[in-house]
Design a protein around this motif. Structure first.
Motif, short mmCIF file in Angstrom:
data_model
loop_
_atom_site.label_atom_id
_atom_site.label_comp_id
_atom_site.label_asym_id
_atom_site.label_seq_id
_atom_site.Cartn_x
_atom_site.Cartn_y
_atom_site.Cartn_z
N GLN A 135 -19.37 4.45 7.11
CA GLN A 135 -19.89 2.81 7.15
C GLN A 135 -19.62 2.20 8.47
N GLY A 136 -18.84 3.29 9.24
CA GLY A 136 -17.77 1.68 10.44
C GLY A 136 -16.89 1.18 10.14
N GLN A 137 -16.08 1.39 8.92
CA GLN A 137 -14.76 0.25 8.46
C GLN A 137 -13.44 0.85 9.53
N SER A 138 -12.87 0.18 9.54
CA SER A 138 -11.57 -0.20 9.99
C SER A 138 -11.00 1.44 9.62
N LYS A 139 -9.94 1.91 10.54
CA LYS A 139 -9.07 2.90 9.47
C LYS A 139 -8.45 1.71 8.11
N ALA A 140 -7.33 1.13 8.72
CA ALA A 140 -7.11 -0.21 8.02
C ALA A 140 -8.10 0.03 6.28
N ALA A 141 -8.86 -0.73 7.18
CA ALA A 141 -9.85 -1.69 5.23
C ALA A 141 -10.31 0.11 4.56
N TRP A 142 -10.59 0.83 5.08
CA TRP A 142 -10.74 1.97 4.00
C TRP A 142 -9.60 2.22 3.64
N THR A 143 -8.52 2.76 4.62
CA THR A 143 -7.18 3.89 3.60
C THR A 143 -6.76 2.04 2.80
N ALA A 144 -7.02 0.83 2.45
CA ALA A 144 -6.26 -0.22 1.73
C ALA A 144 -7.57 -0.01 0.25
N LYS A 145 -9.04 0.34 0.56
CA LYS A 145 -9.26 0.49 -0.49
C LYS A 145 -9.46 2.23 -1.01
N ALA A 146 -9.83 2.95 -0.18
CA ALA A 146 -8.67 4.20 -0.97
C ALA A 146 -7.81 3.93 -1.69
N THR A 147 -6.50 3.76 -1.53
CA THR A 147 -5.96 3.39 -2.04
C THR A 147 -5.74 3.27 -3.17
N GLU A 148 -6.46 1.98 -3.46
CA GLU A 148 -6.43 1.39 -4.55
C GLU A 148 -7.47 2.12 -5.72
N TRP A 149 -8.85 2.14 -5.09
CA TRP A 149 -9.06 3.46 -6.33
C TRP A 149 -8.26 4.48 -6.09
N LEU A 150 -7.79 5.68 -5.36
CA LEU A 150 -7.09 6.21 -6.11
C LEU A 150 -5.83 6.16 -7.32
N GLU A 151 -5.35 4.91 -7.21
CA GLU A 151 -5.34 4.03 -8.58
C GLU A 151 -5.20 3.62 -9.28
N THR A 152 -6.40 3.51 -9.57
CA THR A 152 -7.43 3.13 -10.56
C THR A 152 -7.03 4.54 -10.75
N VAL A 153 -7.49 5.13 -10.61
CA VAL A 153 -8.44 6.55 -11.41
C VAL A 153 -7.07 7.18 -11.62
N GLY A 154 -5.44 7.08 -11.19
CA GLY A 154 -4.19 7.79 -11.82
C GLY A 154 -3.76 8.44 -11.22
N LEU A 155 -4.02 8.43 -9.79
CA LEU A 155 -4.02 9.66 -8.85
C LEU A 155 -2.84 8.33 -7.97
#
Length: 400
Positions: A135-155
């Motif tokens: 979608q064009g988001q910066s690496k810092a932005a998508w890294t932060a959000k991906a890290t958050e969702w991995l925590e949400t699903v227990g990973l």
């Protein structure tokens, strides 16, 4: 009132070289086998009509070849219909340009596949954040959000791992996190848990239910497993040979199968595990609301039975019997008090039937069904339970 989000009207799908030329045979009512034999075209879907509401889990189920996976791929136009209308949030999806369709797929819908669909050469973190990167988001932005969702699903802690280093259940959690990470409103899940071992599959179902309680996504879930459909679905649609044979709530499907095909699905289901108290309870046989014993006696004698559930301004209090009231009738002006009613444990309308069977069978009276505010909603008796749990067997016997 439910808010419709997806509307499918008159949807047909014919697979073959020239499907439009064969549609007249379909509308004439020719069978799937006849059409295939005469034209070489395969009828995948026939006159599908359904509405999916915002924020619900809508399960589409059927046996292999029933058309369920074909149907879900129409929602984001991975497959185009031969005829029919597909509306998502009042947008006619069939009229989207290639560019608009690309944006629609990126932002409106995410998909979770049966075989995980992860990119083996990318880390877990990169897999989860891939949609946002596209979608064009910066690496810092998508890294932060991906890290958050991995925590949400227990990973949490698995960010640098590769898919091959994970178990099947962990890989599916990555797939789920990836789908959720784009914040798409609609989640398409095609047999998402069917490749998992039973225990892991049950855990993933639990996690999806937990996440849905927080996120309120609109989820279209494909499965061939009725137990899974009953556990997850707010509503269920059952397909057979490309046709819709029944739509309804899990309770509708389980208690009122539309035909022999649906009945064959439901006859071996553990009803006690699939139904809530609310779906099988009866109206309360008697409600006593009087302030005095004399008034309570008048109310009791108007009832058919010899007991009633006492309810005051604070909600349900206990059970009152005719014998108890008559024993105190010498002083009819006496106020109703805890000395007169008996404690009888209440059960929640949301409780699964299986969890309340023991106390229902042990109780001398039908158990009161009371909501969180203390309101008396109904009653559950041994007879209710016997009627529901014996209903499937009785229905089969009657047909024989």
């Amino acid at each position: 009132m439910p808010e419709p989000l997806i509307q499918i009207e008159g949807l047909y799908k014919l697979f073959g070289k020239n499907p439009k030329s064969v549609m007249s045979m379909v509308h004439e009512g020719r069978s799937k086998d006849d059409i295939l034999a005469e034209t070489g075209h395969t009828l995948g879907l026939k006159d599908i009509n359904l509405t999916i509401n915002k924020g619900e889990i809508f399960v589409i189920m059927g046996l292999s070849g029933s058309g369920k996976s074909t149907l879900i791929r129409h929602f984001n136009r991975l497959i185009d219909p031969t005829e029919g209308v597909i509306r998502v949030d009042n947008i006619d999806v069939m009229k989207l340009s290639p560019k608009e369709l690309e944006e629609f797929r990126r932002y409106k819908m995410s998909m979770v596949f049966q075989r995980f669909g992860l990119m083996p050469h990318r880390t877990v973190l990169e897999n989860v954040g891939y949609g946002l990167a596209v979608q064009g988001q910066s690496k810092a932005a998508w890294t932060a959000k991906a890290t958050e969702w991995l925590e949400t699903v227990g990973l949490a802690g698995y960010e640098a791992q590769y898919p091959s280093q994970l178990s099947g259940g962990q890989q599916q959690r990555v797939g789920l996190a990836r789908a959720l990470c784009t914040d798409a409103e609609i989640l398409l899940m095609d047999e998402a848990f069917s490749a998992l071992d039973p225990l892991i599959r049950s855990e993933m179902q639990d996690q999806l239910i937990e996440l849905q309680g927080k996120l309120h996504k609109t989820i279209i879930f494909i499965t061939h497993d009725l137990d899974e459909a009953l556990r997850l679905g707010d509503r269920i649609a059952i397909l057979k040979d490309g046709e819709m044979v029944q739509q309804g709530t899990p309770e509708d499907i389980l208690l009122n199968p539309a035909d022999d095909y649906v009945e064959a699905f439901v006859k071996d289901v553990n009803r006690a595990r699939a139904l809530t108290v609310e779906t099988v309870m009866k109206p309360p046989s008697g409600r006593i609301t009087a302030d005095t014993i004399a008034e309570a006696l008048v109310q009791m004698k108007a009832l058919k039975g010899n007991h009633g559930y006492y309810v005051n301004d604070d909600g349900y209090q206990g059970i009152v019997t005719l014998d108890a009231l008559e024993a105190c009738s010498d002083d009819g002006s006496q106020q109703m008090s805890a000395d007169i009613w008996q404690e009888l444990p209440a059960i929640s309308p949301d409780a699964m039937l299986e969890s309340v069977i023991p106390e229902t069978l042990e109780a001398d009276y039908p158990l009161p069904v009371v909501d969180e505010e203390g309101n008396l909603k109904g009653e559950l008796s041994r007879h209710n339970i016997a009627e529901i749990l014996g209903g499937a067997e009785k229905h089969v016997e009657e047909k024989i």
